[in-house]
Motif scaffolding. Structure first.
Motif, PDB file in Angstrom:
ATOM      1  N   PHE A  86      44.474   8.959 -75.594  1.00  0.00           N
ATOM      2  CA  PHE A  86      44.480   7.510 -75.833  1.00  0.00           C
ATOM      3  C   PHE A  86      45.237   6.785 -74.725  1.00  0.00           C
ATOM      4  O   PHE A  86      44.766   5.772 -74.192  1.00  0.00           O
ATOM      5  N   ALA A  87      46.418   7.304 -74.345  1.00  0.00           N
ATOM      6  CA  ALA A  87      47.229   6.642 -73.320  1.00  0.00           C
ATOM      7  C   ALA A  87      46.526   6.672 -71.973  1.00  0.00           C
ATOM      8  O   ALA A  87      46.513   5.675 -71.235  1.00  0.00           O
ATOM      9  N   ARG A  88      45.924   7.827 -71.626  1.00  0.00           N
ATOM     10  CA  ARG A  88      45.214   7.914 -70.343  1.00  0.00           C
ATOM     11  C   ARG A  88      44.025   6.949 -70.323  1.00  0.00           C
ATOM     12  O   ARG A  88      43.701   6.359 -69.288  1.00  0.00           O
ATOM     13  N   MET A  89      43.373   6.795 -71.469  1.00  0.00           N
ATOM     14  CA  MET A  89      42.230   5.888 -71.552  1.00  0.00           C
ATOM     15  C   MET A  89      42.665   4.441 -71.293  1.00  0.00           C
ATOM     16  O   MET A  89      42.039   3.717 -70.499  1.00  0.00           O
ATOM     17  N   VAL A  90      43.727   4.002 -71.939  1.00  0.00           N
ATOM     18  CA  VAL A  90      44.190   2.622 -71.763  1.00  0.00           C
ATOM     19  C   VAL A  90      44.671   2.400 -70.331  1.00  0.00           C
ATOM     20  O   VAL A  90      44.382   1.359 -69.715  1.00  0.00           O
ATOM     21  N   ARG A  91      45.396   3.398 -69.777  1.00  0.00           N
ATOM     22  CA  ARG A  91      45.883   3.247 -68.402  1.00  0.00           C
ATOM     23  C   ARG A  91      44.723   3.161 -67.416  1.00  0.00           C
ATOM     24  O   ARG A  91      44.755   2.377 -66.455  1.00  0.00           O
ATOM     25  N   ALA A  92      43.676   3.935 -67.658  1.00  0.00           N
ATOM     26  CA  ALA A  92      42.506   3.887 -66.774  1.00  0.00           C
ATOM     27  C   ALA A  92      41.820   2.528 -66.848  1.00  0.00           C
ATOM     28  O   ALA A  92      41.345   2.000 -65.829  1.00  0.00           O
ATOM     29  N   ILE A  93      41.771   1.949 -68.038  1.00  0.00           N
ATOM     30  CA  ILE A  93      41.154   0.622 -68.192  1.00  0.00           C
ATOM     31  C   ILE A  93      41.966  -0.422 -67.458  1.00  0.00           C
ATOM     32  O   ILE A  93      41.426  -1.270 -66.730  1.00  0.00           O
ATOM     33  N   VAL A  94      43.300  -0.381 -67.616  1.00  0.00           N
ATOM     34  CA  VAL A  94      44.164  -1.346 -66.939  1.00  0.00           C
ATOM     35  C   VAL A  94      44.089  -1.174 -65.426  1.00  0.00           C
ATOM     36  O   VAL A  94      44.063  -2.146 -64.663  1.00  0.00           O
ATOM     37  N   ARG A  95      44.025   0.088 -64.982  1.00  0.00           N
ATOM     38  CA  ARG A  95      44.011   0.353 -63.540  1.00  0.00           C
ATOM     39  C   ARG A  95      42.739  -0.147 -62.871  1.00  0.00           C
ATOM     40  O   ARG A  95      42.769  -0.671 -61.754  1.00  0.00           O
ATOM     41  N   ASP A  96      41.596  -0.012 -63.543  1.00  0.00           N
ATOM     42  CA  ASP A  96      40.311  -0.304 -62.908  1.00  0.00           C
ATOM     43  C   ASP A  96      39.794  -1.705 -63.172  1.00  0.00           C
ATOM     44  O   ASP A  96      38.671  -2.039 -62.755  1.00  0.00           O
ATOM     45  N   ASN A  97      40.535  -2.535 -63.877  1.00  0.00           N
ATOM     46  CA  ASN A  97      40.150  -3.933 -64.093  1.00  0.00           C
ATOM     47  C   ASN A  97      41.134  -4.834 -63.366  1.00  0.00           C
ATOM     48  O   ASN A  97      42.348  -4.728 -63.570  1.00  0.00           O
ATOM     49  N   ALA A 166      55.779   3.013 -75.463  1.00  0.00           N
ATOM     50  CA  ALA A 166      56.117   4.440 -75.379  1.00  0.00           C
ATOM     51  C   ALA A 166      54.871   5.307 -75.504  1.00  0.00           C
ATOM     52  O   ALA A 166      54.723   6.313 -74.793  1.00  0.00           O
ATOM     53  N   VAL A 167      53.964   4.954 -76.398  1.00  0.00           N
ATOM     54  CA  VAL A 167      52.728   5.716 -76.558  1.00  0.00           C
ATOM     55  C   VAL A 167      51.895   5.652 -75.284  1.00  0.00           C
ATOM     56  O   VAL A 167      51.303   6.649 -74.854  1.00  0.00           O
ATOM     57  N   LEU A 168      51.844   4.479 -74.637  1.00  0.00           N
ATOM     58  CA  LEU A 168      51.031   4.325 -73.441  1.00  0.00           C
ATOM     59  C   LEU A 168      51.583   5.122 -72.256  1.00  0.00           C
ATOM     60  O   LEU A 168      50.864   5.330 -71.268  1.00  0.00           O
ATOM     61  N   ARG A 169      52.828   5.553 -72.319  1.00  0.00           N
ATOM     62  CA  ARG A 169      53.397   6.377 -71.241  1.00  0.00           C
ATOM     63  C   ARG A 169      53.261   7.868 -71.521  1.00  0.00           C
ATOM     64  O   ARG A 169      53.743   8.691 -70.739  1.00  0.00           O
ATOM     65  N   THR A 170      52.628   8.228 -72.602  1.00  0.00           N
ATOM     66  CA  THR A 170      52.446   9.633 -72.942  1.00  0.00           C
ATOM     67  C   THR A 170      51.602  10.335 -71.879  1.00  0.00           C
ATOM     68  O   THR A 170      50.555   9.827 -71.455  1.00  0.00           O
ATOM     69  N   ASP A 171      52.084  11.504 -71.428  1.00  0.00           N
ATOM     70  CA  ASP A 171      51.363  12.330 -70.446  1.00  0.00           C
ATOM     71  C   ASP A 171      51.089  11.577 -69.153  1.00  0.00           C
ATOM     72  O   ASP A 171      50.089  11.823 -68.479  1.00  0.00           O
ATOM     73  N   ASP A 172      51.995  10.681 -68.775  1.00  0.00           N
ATOM     74  CA  ASP A 172      51.810   9.953 -67.522  1.00  0.00           C
ATOM     75  C   ASP A 172      52.484  10.736 -66.406  1.00  0.00           C
ATOM     76  O   ASP A 172      53.718  10.861 -66.384  1.00  0.00           O
ATOM     77  N   PRO A 173      51.715  11.264 -65.452  1.00  0.00           N
ATOM     78  CA  PRO A 173      52.342  12.044 -64.375  1.00  0.00           C
ATOM     79  C   PRO A 173      53.232  11.218 -63.470  1.00  0.00           C
ATOM     80  O   PRO A 173      54.103  11.749 -62.790  1.00  0.00           O
ATOM     81  N   GLN A 174      53.042   9.885 -63.456  1.00  0.00           N
ATOM     82  CA  GLN A 174      53.854   9.020 -62.598  1.00  0.00           C
ATOM     83  C   GLN A 174      55.085   8.495 -63.306  1.00  0.00           C
ATOM     84  O   GLN A 174      55.874   7.780 -62.701  1.00  0.00           O
ATOM     85  N   PRO A 176      58.575   7.950 -64.331  1.00  0.00           N
ATOM     86  CA  PRO A 176      59.819   8.395 -63.708  1.00  0.00           C
ATOM     87  C   PRO A 176      60.881   8.679 -64.760  1.00  0.00           C
ATOM     88  O   PRO A 176      60.773   8.292 -65.914  1.00  0.00           O
ATOM     89  N   GLY A 177      61.906   9.338 -64.309  1.00  0.00           N
ATOM     90  CA  GLY A 177      63.014   9.576 -65.226  1.00  0.00           C
ATOM     91  C   GLY A 177      63.825   8.325 -65.437  1.00  0.00           C
ATOM     92  O   GLY A 177      64.365   8.103 -66.517  1.00  0.00           O
ATOM     93  N   ASP A 178      63.940   7.481 -64.388  1.00  0.00           N
ATOM     94  CA  ASP A 178      64.676   6.222 -64.504  1.00  0.00           C
ATOM     95  C   ASP A 178      63.758   5.146 -65.067  1.00  0.00           C
ATOM     96  O   ASP A 178      62.763   4.796 -64.458  1.00  0.00           O
ATOM     97  N   ALA A 179      64.088   4.607 -66.220  1.00  0.00           N
ATOM     98  CA  ALA A 179      63.232   3.600 -66.869  1.00  0.00           C
ATOM     99  C   ALA A 179      63.150   2.313 -66.069  1.00  0.00           C
ATOM    100  O   ALA A 179      62.268   1.507 -66.281  1.00  0.00           O
ATOM    101  N   ALA A 180      64.104   2.111 -65.135  1.00  0.00           N
ATOM    102  CA  ALA A 180      64.078   0.875 -64.344  1.00  0.00           C
ATOM    103  C   ALA A 180      62.945   0.878 -63.333  1.00  0.00           C
ATOM    104  O   ALA A 180      62.519  -0.154 -62.859  1.00  0.00           O
ATOM    105  N   GLU A 184      53.033   2.904 -61.147  1.00  0.00           N
ATOM    106  CA  GLU A 184      52.227   1.877 -60.505  1.00  0.00           C
ATOM    107  C   GLU A 184      51.378   1.093 -61.496  1.00  0.00           C
ATOM    108  O   GLU A 184      51.246  -0.118 -61.391  1.00  0.00           O
ATOM    109  N   TRP A 185      50.799   1.799 -62.503  1.00  0.00           N
ATOM    110  CA  TRP A 185      49.929   1.092 -63.442  1.00  0.00           C
ATOM    111  C   TRP A 185      50.694   0.096 -64.288  1.00  0.00           C
ATOM    112  O   TRP A 185      50.133  -0.845 -64.828  1.00  0.00           O
ATOM    113  N   ASP A 186      52.012   0.299 -64.418  1.00  0.00           N
ATOM    114  CA  ASP A 186      52.817  -0.551 -65.282  1.00  0.00           C
ATOM    115  C   ASP A 186      53.678  -1.527 -64.495  1.00  0.00           C
ATOM    116  O   ASP A 186      54.501  -2.223 -65.065  1.00  0.00           O
TER     117      ASP A 186
END
Length: 696
Positions: A86-97, A166-174, A176-180, A184-186
């Motif tokens: 689900f998270a990868r799907m939403v990130r892909a939609i945001v990235r490509d629009n 938090a759900v949208l960051r699930t399994d995000d390879p990018q 980071p450990g620092d929340a600040a 790129e997608w976010d």
């Protein structure tokens, strides 16, 4: 089969898949059209009626959409694999629009002119954007279709937004450990600054266009529009923005001051339009620029206030509202024509002040002017009988009748006489002006006094017209019979005339139609006056080389002054003549049969008919039905034209809500307390400004 297809088509408007089917269909590698369609289907599920069947959720009293979002998060929390997809799907939609179009153009007219924008919106109503374009604005238009979408999005609480993020960051390879540091997608800041720069370039282009620039005083380089570009470049410099501090705060304050200057410049353009005439196209450009300025301020607040809770929800809600307003042709027309309507109303109100009598001297002057109008109308009545007695082609009859009416109305105008029923279309806007101050007791008192004066003035004008037109029309026929031994109209025509005014026939409908025509003539008058001022016709005539050669400089100026004083009156009277003569013929050709029923003209016609038929007419039931019909005719002529003019005046002004029932009660109390005030004016003005002598 067709019935089944129609039922499915009707149900498809709000139908949606079940949540498990939607989650199972999530495929981050699918084509963009399929991914966008998936998100649209999820939106339909979120808006779906009824609550999802999860423990502890059905008892939730919050919004239906919030309940469904919590249920979605519960399901995703119990299924990590589904949550990752689900998270990868939403990130892909945001990235490509592309989001820049959404942030810059949503809710902003995309065409440079009013009429081209109207056609574009009409087309958008029947042709929604396709889901296969990488355009976030088109996706928003397909995703948020309900009128309540903006409300439930803006009402999302912080906890729900954090859980969703938090759900949208699930399994995000990018991730980071620092929340600040956001992936790129976010990272939304760069998109915000880019969008602000695009909007600034559009505002600058509009502000420096000839239509706007010519209405602003001073040098071009001194306008805030000219300095916007360098200011936004300095503000959006990434290094300076990252450092923040006092330098960034100074640039931010300077940029916001320029935005305020742009708003003030727009108001100065409106002031120029108020004084020199309104152009719908210029108003359209200014309104579009104001929308862009408001969008810049919205994006700026979202960018420079990262700690503000709910800033993204507020931004998305504002974009949803803009998307939905973008679909509305009525919203576009309302914003673009409001200034023109106000200008027309202002002119009508200025003229209407002359028709409101507040003391006995003004009342006597109005009665004299109304008597003169009735006398001129007698000639109009007999010319009308002559024209229709020729039995010409309907269009020719209508054209000749128009010339008859227009000529007679112009004579009344230049003789400073008054024609009854023309007043309400002018006094309505004048009365609406008083509503600006009804929040105060003294303002409410002035409104009540002017309402009583308006009713009394209209009644006096009708009485003055009828008191002359009826006996004179009857007397002319009597003299013609005694001296020439002939009737000016045949007995059959006289009987048909009386029967045509019966209250039991279509007379009330025709009287309402005539009231609409009276109101339309007041609109033409206001428009003509605005056109004369907008195009500076006075100066064109006063300085025209050939006019000055023929008439001399003084003569050309006097001619220009004449048209400036009389443009509104001439346009009103000529247009009314054309509407009364040709209007019914044109409407009857395309639609239902219509005729004119004007109380003064009809009373003159009855007077002429009585002159032919003699005293025996009093024994005819049709005569008394005609008397009742004419009484109702006068009431409807006045009420319809006044109601339309008053309503337009209210819509043209930005008034706070007023308790109309309280105003109505105040007027009723005054009438019950002083009923004679509707007939007899006071000896001196009670409230409001003194009016000048009544005239057409």
């Amino acid at each position: 089969m067709f019935r089944s297809l129609f039922r499915k088509w009707r149900e498809s408007r709000n139908a949606s898949l079940q949540l498990d089917a939607i989650l199972a269909a999530a495929d981050p590698e699918a084509p963009l059209a399929d991914r966008n369609g998936w998100l649209i289907e999820l939106g339909y599920w979120i808006r779906r009626d009824g609550l999802p069947g999860a423990e502890g959720v059905a008892a939730d009293k919050s919004r239906r959409e919030h309940v469904r979002l919590r249920y979605l998060l519960q399901v995703l929390g119990r299924n990590p694999e589904v949550a990752g997809r689900f998270a990868r799907m939403v990130r892909a939609i945001v990235r490509d629009n592309d989001p820049v179009t959404l942030l810059c153009d949503t809710g902003v007219a995309s065409h440079p002119g009013f009429w081209s924008e109207v056609l574009n919106r009409l087309q958008a109503r029947f042709l929604p954007p396709p889901p296969n374009r990488s355009d976030m604005a088109g996706l928003f238009a397909l995703l948020f279709i309900d009128d309540n979408d903006a409300d439930w999005v803006e009402a999302l609480d912080g906890d729900l937004l954090e859980r969703l993020a938090a759900v949208l960051r699930t399994d995000d390879p990018q991730a980071p450990g620092d929340a600040a540091e956001l992936p790129e997608w976010d990272r939304f800041d760069r998109t915000l600054t880019t969008s602000i720069q695009v909007l600034v370039s559009q505002v600058r282009a509009t502000g420096l266009s000839q239509a706007i620039r010519s209405r602003l005083k001073g040098k071009v380089q001194d306008t805030p529009f000219f300095r916007l570009d360098s200011a936004v470049q300095a503000l959006c410099d990434e290094e300076e923005a990252a450092r923040g501090g006092e330098a960034f705060a100074h640039r931010l304050n300077y940029f916001r001051a320029l935005l305020d200057g742009c708003h003030q410049a727009a108001q100065r353009v409106y002031d120029d339009l108020e004084e020199n005439g309104v152009s719908v196209e210029v108003v359209f450009q200014i309104e579009r620029m104001k929308v862009r300025l408001a969008r810049i301020e919205l994006l700026l607040a979202t960018w420079v206030e990262p700690q503000r809770r709910g800033r993204h929800a507020h931004l998305i809600a504002a974009l949803i509202r803009s998307t939905q307003a973008r679909r509305s042709i009525g919203h576009l027309a309302g914003t673009s024509f409001s200034q023109l309507a106000r200008k027309v109303v202002e002119r009508s109100a200025e003229t209407g002040e002359h028709y409101i009598t507040r003391d006995r001297r003004e009342y006597r002057e109005l009665m004299r002017a109304a008597a003169g109008g009735g006398l001129i109308t007698v000639g109009t009545v007999y010319l009308k009988f002559l024209i229709y007695g020729l039995h010409l082609d309907k269009f020719i009859e209508g054209l000749l009748a128009s010339l008859n009416y227009a000529g007679s109305f112009l004579v009344i105008h230049f003789a400073h006489f008054t024609l009854a029923t023309k007043q309400p279309a002018m006094t309505g806007p004048a009365l609406a002006h008083r509503l600006d101050a009804v929040g105060r007791p003294e303002g409410r008192e002035i409104f009540v006094e002017d309402t009583i004066a308006m009713i009394r003035s209209n009644a006096a004008a009708i009485f003055g017209n009828l008191a002359v037109v009826f006996p004179v029309a009857m007397g002319i026929q009597w003299l013609a019979n005694r001296i020439l031994g002939a009737n000016l109209i045949t007995p059959a025509k006289a009987i048909a005339t009386i029967e045509s005014f019966s209250i039991l026939g279509p007379t009330p409908i025709y009287a309402i139609f005539t009231g609409v025509l009276l109101w339309l003539s007041s609109l033409v008058a206001g428009w003509a006056d605005n056109w004369f001022a907008l195009h500076k016709v006075h100066d064109v005539m006063a300085y025209n080389r050939r006019l000055r050669y023929v008439l001399g400089a003084r003569g050309a100026t006097r001619m220009a002054d004449f048209w400036k004083r009389n443009m509104s009156g001439i346009a009103a009277n000529v247009s009314l003549g054309l509407l009364l003569g040709l209007g019914p013929e044109i409407l009857s050709f395309f639609g239902p049969h219509m005729e004119v029923r004007h109380v003064t003209l009809s009373t003159g016609s009855v007077g002429a008919a009585i002159g032919v038929l003699g005293i025996a007419v009093l024994k005819m039931p049709s005569f008394w039905l005609a008397v009742a019909g004419i009484a109702l005719m006068g009431l409807l002529n006045v009420a319809v034209s006044f109601a339309l003019a008053f309503n337009m005046a209210l819509r043209s002004r930005s008034l706070r809500p007023v308790d109309r029932r309280a105003l109505s009660s105040a007027v009723r109390r005054r009438i019950l307390k002083h009923p004679w005030s509707l007939i007899v004016p006071p000896r001196a003005p009670v409230g409001g400004a003194s009016a000048e002598q009544g005239q057409v």
